[in-house]
Design an enzyme around this catalytic site. Structure first.
Site, short mmCIF file in Angstrom:
data_model
loop_
_atom_site.label_atom_id
_atom_site.label_comp_id
_atom_site.label_asym_id
_atom_site.label_seq_id
_atom_site.Cartn_x
_atom_site.Cartn_y
_atom_site.Cartn_z
N LYS A 197 0.86 -1.20 0.00
CA LYS A 197 0.00 0.00 0.00
C LYS A 197 0.89 1.24 0.00
CE LYS A 197 -3.90 2.07 2.53
NZ LYS A 197 -4.86 1.88 3.64
N SER A 200 -9.68 1.97 2.71
CA SER A 200 -8.74 2.71 1.90
C SER A 200 -7.70 1.81 1.24
CB SER A 200 -8.06 3.78 2.75
OG SER A 200 -7.19 3.18 3.70
N SER A 242 -10.29 -0.14 6.89
CA SER A 242 -9.59 -0.09 5.61
C SER A 242 -8.95 -1.40 5.15
CB SER A 242 -8.52 1.00 5.64
OG SER A 242 -9.13 2.26 5.73
#
Lengths: 454, 454
Positions: free
Chosen positions: A136, A214, A238
């Site tokens: 990420k 996210s 997330s």
């Protein structure tokens, strides 16, 4: 207002002003690679190399395999890291224009790393030798830029890996590229009434649906067979929610059992590192590398003796038909398999929704105010108004409120622990329902936030 | 055993094997600078430049001034950043061979930065414009190495500042150099029976005494007038105790009000960022830059109306004559000035010393285990046996113990908050006594640990 706040908990990166989409192209050598790869060496030819190595046309191409399966093939020399990496890159070339999960990917660099890993002597290979892992884009990687989806960090490079990435690299992982996260979207002028506009990333099962945020790129890339494992982070929901929306496995361990050093902080009380995979064995593989252990449940306990709590949680009223049906199915399957399944309520101390949400809000706003002061001081004009508002404390959160919220939170956690200790497994909803249509609304984290730091 | 554990809380860097002393020379261009400076431009000549600028021989040389005083002189053009920096460097050349507070210092780079700051137009100068700040060598600085006192990080550079350093740089500070921290010392084979062997750094008031750890360089450099302000970090008592031993002011705000991003983590529940100065005004200056505010006490309350709690704490029995006398003197002065001073006991929930120490131990060991896994995976052989033992969990701390410790800790914090809320000021001992003789024993953190995350 409160439900909007839950969005805030789940997505922090969207507070930055819209930058990532424009930057994606430049940070991204994939299109050129795919064009030239397709031109110079047709995909089928290259897959033929793979097929030849396997001496069989019946096995799955490597991109479809789990990490555990790939490790076995690498171990018995049926597969090389390079061929495996090429297979993933082929898949990405085929699918990227639809799924758009990558914030940064340099295929030539990936292949050079893969070749280097193939040169490592067998006796010096780590437990994740050669396994492709996507990261990420809020975690530092020494060999790739890390932009946090923010113009403040455009082209930002760290010559030090985040703690988690360093641990994976030491275990022999092939750090593949950086995965998207939400970006600043449509915002209204109302304080905290953030309308979440996700990045371009789509749900692999339906390009008209969000993969959830996210950690959207991390979930989508694993679900779409573009990378075998990926890393994510959760402050609200997330990790768990995008895993649910994209149908992959994920693990969000409790806080501070995996170091978040080198990962952008948002609200340290809730910030958690976690990962995505396509099998439970793969989750276990990563948990072992990170030293995450459950020392409370004996590993030799017969499955039928495990006590299962089904917790619908205080926000069950918001559950849609998909979630309701999933919980019922889970219950039936477990019961028919002989598990002791019990419907368990949240403890009274943690049942009041308004208190729960207020506590999360106060802690998150107080901590985010601290964590984004740096960006505010360095480039206030490049921060989205919402985050400027947090740093300027426009919601007037006081120190006293914060102390009280910490105390209330600790009491809630204790009450939940008291209930939890009687069960081996707790099953709770991961999301309100299936992934919503459209890419703008990345879904609600309502079922995730109260667990995040419990 | 338990008192040894308190050392563990206070110093984390000494777990690394002894490396810093040897590295100090190579990371360090000071001796050459001082030699050539003394040769080419005698110190008195250069001070004459300063004296000339001031047009007065009666004022203090800049190295003796507080930040607030320097800012005023810079503001009215009586002083340039370069002359101020030269004055500090002169002081360092004179004193470094005795105090040995710097882990890294490049005088020529400092002077080039100073000249650049002098070129900044008046209307674009920040609130700390030109102020020299030393940084504890566990915080990343983009223009200097950060070695954490560990051979694993020899020559380690980050091209990103820690959050705190970035905020200070944005405020115009002159980031001066990196300050020492303890290093791995003599260790016994007893688990956790760490005998603290400090670095060479001495107490400026008596070179035969320790400046206290772990922010030893940060406290010593400010106390010795070598730098105007400095940064430190406290997990046990690593800011408050060295400030006490060296006689300077320090501020250790509560946790998570200043971001520790880019600072090596040890035990996040306790890790706190803080700073040293030589006046209360200077502490306020830094607090303002970091947005640390007390919003609970009205600023216009008359001093006599402030209620003061004198808390001897449950470990008062270990207080030496210096600490006893300091507490009595404090009481007399405040009472004679008309303050309402009250002797206040710790709440019963937080009075049991054994529980207190066990809670700290369990949380610290659990979290340090997570935080040092990276170093363990990357270079186990370069880690001191103690820290390897923590990562290998040789003390068998279970998840259950950890959860219980977190709950107990939260209850203690709440109980202390309940008592604290009735007072404007709490006065408590900073150290057992004056700085002990010898550099090996850096002193006990017993009076600090229970406050660190309260």
């Amino acid at each position: 207002m409160l439900s909007c706040f839950l969005y805030l908990l789940a997505f922090f990166s969207q507070f930055y002003t819209r930058a990532q989409l424009n930057d994606r192209e430049s940070a991204y050598s994939l299109p050129q690679f795919c064009d030239s790869a397709l031109q110079n060496q047709p995909r089928l030819d290259r897959l033929a190399v793979w097929d030849k190595q396997l001496s069989s046309n019946t096995m799955s191409p490597p991109y479809k395999l789990t990490a555990t399966q790939v490790l076995e093939l690498l171990h018995n020399n049926t597969l090389t890291v390079e061929v495996y990496a090429r297979s993933l890159l082929d898949r990405i070339c085929e699918r990227d224009s639809t799924v758009k999960a990558w914030a940064y990917l340099d295929p030539d660099y990936v292949l050079s790393q893969a070749r280097a890993l193939d040169q490592v002597p067998t006796d010096r290979r780590g437990p994740l030798h050669g396994i492709a892992i996507g990261v990420k884009d809020i975690m530092n990687t020494k060999d790739m830029p890390t932009q946090f989806g923010s113009p403040i960090y455009k082209g930002h490079r760290s010559d030090v890996d985040s703690s988690a990435v360093a641990i994976l690299r030491a275990a022999g992982a092939l750090i593949f590229g950086k995965l998207t996260l939400p970006i600043a979207g449509k915002t209204t002028t109302t304080e905290f009434a953030v309308t979440n506009s996700g990045p371009e990333t789509t749900n692999p099962h339906d390009p008209n649906r969000t993969p959830g945020g996210s950690s959207c790129g991390s979930a989508a890339a694993v679900a779409d067979l573009q990378v075998t494992l990926s890393l994510g982070a959760q402050t609200g929901g997330s990790i768990i929610r995008p895993a649910s929306f994209t149908g992959v496995y994920a693990m969000k361990p409790t806080y501070d059992v995996i170091s978040t050093e080198g990962q952008k902080a948002f609200a340290p009380t809730f910030d958690t590192f976690g990962f995505f995979a396509r099998s439970v064995e793969d989750l276990q593989l990563l948990a072992d590398v990170f030293g995450v252990q459950d020392d409370s449940t004996p590993s030799d306990i017969p499955l039928e003796e495990l006590s299962v709590a089904l917790m619908k949680t205080p926000m069950w009223d918001s559950a849609g038909p998909g979630t309701r049906s999933a919980m019922e199915t889970t219950n039936s399957i477990l019961t028919s398999e002989g598990f002791k399944v019990e419907d368990v309520s949240f403890p009274p101390e943690a049942t009041d929704l308004a208190t729960l949400k207020n506590v999360q809000k106060v802690i998150t706003l107080s901590e985010a105010r601290t964590m984004f002061l740096r960006e505010y001081r360095v480039g206030k004009e490049k921060l989205a108004p919402q985050i400027r508002g947090i740093v300027e404390n426009t919601s007037n959160v006081t120190n006293k409120q914060r102390t009280e919220a910490c105390d209330t939170y600790a009491s809630m956690r204790r009450a939940i622990n008291d209930v939890a200790k009687d069960y081996s497994i707790i099953i709770a909803p991961s999301a309100v329902d299936e992934a919503p249509l459209g890419l703008d609304d990345m879904g609600s984290a309502t079922f995730n936030t109260m667990w995040t730091a419990s």
